[in-house]
Design an enzyme around this catalytic site. Sequence first.
Site, PDB file in Angstrom:
ATOM      1  N   GLY A  10     -33.108  13.963 -22.657  1.00  0.00           N
ATOM      2  CA  GLY A  10     -32.435  13.136 -22.405  1.00  0.00           C
ATOM      3  C   GLY A  10     -32.374  12.018 -22.952  1.00  0.00           C
ATOM      4  CD  GLU A  38     -34.373  11.745 -18.750  1.00  0.00           C
ATOM      5  OE1 GLU A  38     -35.205  10.687 -19.977  1.00  0.00           O
ATOM      6  OE2 GLU A  38     -34.495  12.560 -19.886  1.00  0.00           O
ATOM      7  CG  HIS A 214     -44.823   5.450 -38.260  1.00  0.00           C
ATOM      8  ND1 HIS A 214     -43.685   5.969 -37.207  1.00  0.00           N
ATOM      9  CD2 HIS A 214     -43.292   4.191 -38.721  1.00  0.00           C
ATOM     10  CE1 HIS A 214     -43.093   6.692 -37.585  1.00  0.00           C
ATOM     11  NE2 HIS A 214     -42.389   4.777 -38.266  1.00  0.00           N
ATOM     12  NE  ARG A 326     -40.171   6.794 -31.669  1.00  0.00           N
ATOM     13  CZ  ARG A 326     -39.592   6.537 -31.488  1.00  0.00           C
ATOM     14  NH1 ARG A 326     -38.874   6.925 -30.610  1.00  0.00           N
ATOM     15  NH2 ARG A 326     -38.665   6.468 -32.072  1.00  0.00           N
TER      16      ARG A 326
HETATM   17  P1  NAI Z   1     -36.408   9.238 -26.980  1.00  0.00           P
HETATM   18  O1  NAI Z   1     -37.427   7.969 -26.872  1.00  0.00           O
HETATM   19  O2  NAI Z   1     -35.153   8.881 -26.482  1.00  0.00           O
HETATM   20  O3  NAI Z   1     -36.955  10.224 -25.761  1.00  0.00           O
HETATM   21  C1  NAI Z   1     -37.056   9.413 -24.816  1.00  0.00           C
HETATM   22  C2  NAI Z   1     -36.925  11.061 -24.021  1.00  0.00           C
HETATM   23  O4  NAI Z   1     -37.969  12.180 -23.551  1.00  0.00           O
HETATM   24  C3  NAI Z   1     -36.854  10.810 -22.293  1.00  0.00           C
HETATM   25  O5  NAI Z   1     -34.859  10.281 -22.140  1.00  0.00           O
HETATM   26  C4  NAI Z   1     -36.987  12.445 -21.577  1.00  0.00           C
HETATM   27  O6  NAI Z   1     -36.229  12.797 -22.392  1.00  0.00           O
HETATM   28  C5  NAI Z   1     -37.931  12.629 -22.969  1.00  0.00           C
HETATM   29  N1  NAI Z   1     -39.437  12.184 -22.341  1.00  0.00           N
HETATM   30  C6  NAI Z   1     -40.098  10.750 -22.350  1.00  0.00           C
HETATM   31  N2  NAI Z   1     -41.270  11.020 -21.999  1.00  0.00           N
HETATM   32  C7  NAI Z   1     -41.461  11.658 -21.989  1.00  0.00           C
HETATM   33  C8  NAI Z   1     -42.396  12.806 -20.481  1.00  0.00           C
HETATM   34  N3  NAI Z   1     -43.573  11.665 -20.088  1.00  0.00           N
HETATM   35  N4  NAI Z   1     -41.642  14.326 -20.264  1.00  0.00           N
HETATM   36  C9  NAI Z   1     -41.128  14.819 -21.175  1.00  0.00           C
HETATM   37  N5  NAI Z   1     -40.192  14.524 -21.568  1.00  0.00           N
HETATM   38  C10 NAI Z   1     -40.509  13.162 -22.049  1.00  0.00           C
HETATM   39  O7  NAI Z   1     -36.604  10.237 -28.089  1.00  0.00           O
HETATM   40  P2  NAI Z   1     -35.580  10.112 -29.815  1.00  0.00           P
HETATM   41  O8  NAI Z   1     -35.047   8.811 -29.687  1.00  0.00           O
HETATM   42  O9  NAI Z   1     -33.975  10.578 -29.150  1.00  0.00           O
HETATM   43  O10 NAI Z   1     -36.051  10.764 -30.520  1.00  0.00           O
HETATM   44  C11 NAI Z   1     -36.486  12.010 -31.219  1.00  0.00           C
HETATM   45  C12 NAI Z   1     -37.985  12.415 -31.118  1.00  0.00           C
HETATM   46  O11 NAI Z   1     -37.049  11.485 -33.100  1.00  0.00           O
HETATM   47  C13 NAI Z   1     -38.989  11.877 -32.004  1.00  0.00           C
HETATM   48  O12 NAI Z   1     -39.707  12.242 -31.934  1.00  0.00           O
HETATM   49  C14 NAI Z   1     -38.598  10.398 -32.299  1.00  0.00           C
HETATM   50  O13 NAI Z   1     -39.674   9.744 -33.565  1.00  0.00           O
HETATM   51  C15 NAI Z   1     -37.747  11.361 -34.087  1.00  0.00           C
HETATM   52  N6  NAI Z   1     -36.843  10.271 -34.335  1.00  0.00           N
HETATM   53  C16 NAI Z   1     -35.850   9.062 -33.989  1.00  0.00           C
HETATM   54  C17 NAI Z   1     -35.152   8.506 -34.137  1.00  0.00           C
HETATM   55  C18 NAI Z   1     -33.947   7.196 -33.508  1.00  0.00           C
HETATM   56  O14 NAI Z   1     -33.228   6.648 -34.302  1.00  0.00           O
HETATM   57  N7  NAI Z   1     -34.117   7.819 -32.151  1.00  0.00           N
HETATM   58  C19 NAI Z   1     -35.529   8.311 -35.144  1.00  0.00           C
HETATM   59  C20 NAI Z   1     -35.544   9.143 -36.376  1.00  0.00           C
HETATM   60  C21 NAI Z   1     -36.739   9.911 -35.999  1.00  0.00           C
END
Ligand code: NAI
Length: 406
Positions: A10, A38, A214, A326
């Site tokens: 989410g 969520e 990182h 992270r």
């Molecule tokens: P995000 O930081 O938005 O993810 C948050 C979501 O993860 C929350 O909304 C929830 O659904 C879930 N979450 C958070 N804590 C949790 C917990 N304790 N237990 C269960 N679920 C939990 O992640 P994002 O930005 O969508 O990134 C996803 C992946 O992609 C990550 O591994 C990130 O490193 C990688 N990434 C992200 C980029 C970006 O621009 N956002 C760019 C390149 C890679």
Amino acid sequence: SKRRILVCGGGNGAHCLSTLAASQKKSEVHVLTLFQDEAERWTKLLEDSDVKLTVTDLDGSQREIFAKPNLVTKDSEIAMSGVQIIFLVVPAFAHEQYFKAIEPHLQQNTLIVGLPGQAGFEFQCRSILGDKANTCTIASLESLPWACRILEFGKHAQILGAKDSLGISYIKGKSCTLPFPIVESIQDIIGTKPKIEEIQNYIAINLMAKSMVHPPILYGKWRDWDEKPLQEEPLFYQGIDERQADLLSQVSDELIATGKRLEQVKEGIDMSQVMHIYDWYKTYYKDQITDKSCLMKAMKTNSAYDGLVHPMIKTEDGYVPNFNYRYTTEDIPFGLVVMKGIAEIAGLDTPVMDEIILWAQKKLDKEYIPNHACKTNRLTEGKTIFRMERVISPINCIEHPKLLLS
Ligand code: NAI
């Protein structure tokens, strides 16, 4: 006929992927989010509006997409009904929870996609799915296709520019016959950019995971820190010095050496796609980097990194580094530790990775390598046995994914 897709998560990526997919007539989209409330919050917000997705293309032009998933839920049985493709779009620490949630409802011939997979994705997935893993296909992408973020939860998200190309690898289960093509289907869902390129071996993807970037930068920056707060947040990539670039380069060398060693111990596998991080930057950010003369300059002049700073905590006296971000919480256990595990099984010493893991694990209050290890560091068994299993079990059958087909 329609294809039904499940997006797990989410967060930023889940908002963007689910909206993109929902905007396509041939896709039906379910979202499964297990985190807090969520699902409930998002469902409520969708009652009377679509999600708005603002896409900024590389030339700076913007377009807007309005769409919404057919369903957002916390109930994995409902979420899984009739689903052909499952995307996990969450940070790696949340993967386990989703694998466990989908396992009881998994149908044969499903495609499970880590977007991104992060190091160890296939290992963890196969160990949790057990025999069911043989009836489906597990794919892993190197990264998210875009830099993206939520502007308003459940309502508005933004894609800030797609990468040029993106690697994918997959393991097709022995008794899996997907009724659709893998790469083309994923490409169709994410759009024309980035171009998805098949990498022949999933171990190669693990050794190239960008979680390797990182930790060396953090270690190089903070290992001799005098504990005094800083008045400004230092630039993360664009502030890199020679020492940090050197550490990163050496980690990359160790990963390439691991690939080469695996080619020697197991006949017929091809790890030539494990490329050096410097070459990767030159290829993947070719239009964004203005000075490609060395790794350090390439990172300093990569406009995709404009303004990105070290993870810091603001205190009354200034900024102090946040070692529980992270870049360590994910990129050590689902990054360097897995890579180190692969190297260990290949029989290769990795002194630079070890040094970084030993430093980072103190910050994380974990022990992946025994703190008092002697010359040859090995991953700790016992406390981290699950991780060791993840690393070891599939490698015992390390095989070219194409070979698994026969
Ligand atoms: P995000 O930081 O938005 O993810 C948050 C979501 O993860 C929350 O909304 C929830 O659904 C879930 N979450 C958070 N804590 C949790 C917990 N304790 N237990 C269960 N679920 C939990 O992640 P994002 O930005 O969508 O990134 C996803 C992946 O992609 C990550 O591994 C990130 O490193 C990688 N990434 C992200 C980029 C970006 O621009 N956002 C760019 C390149 C890679």
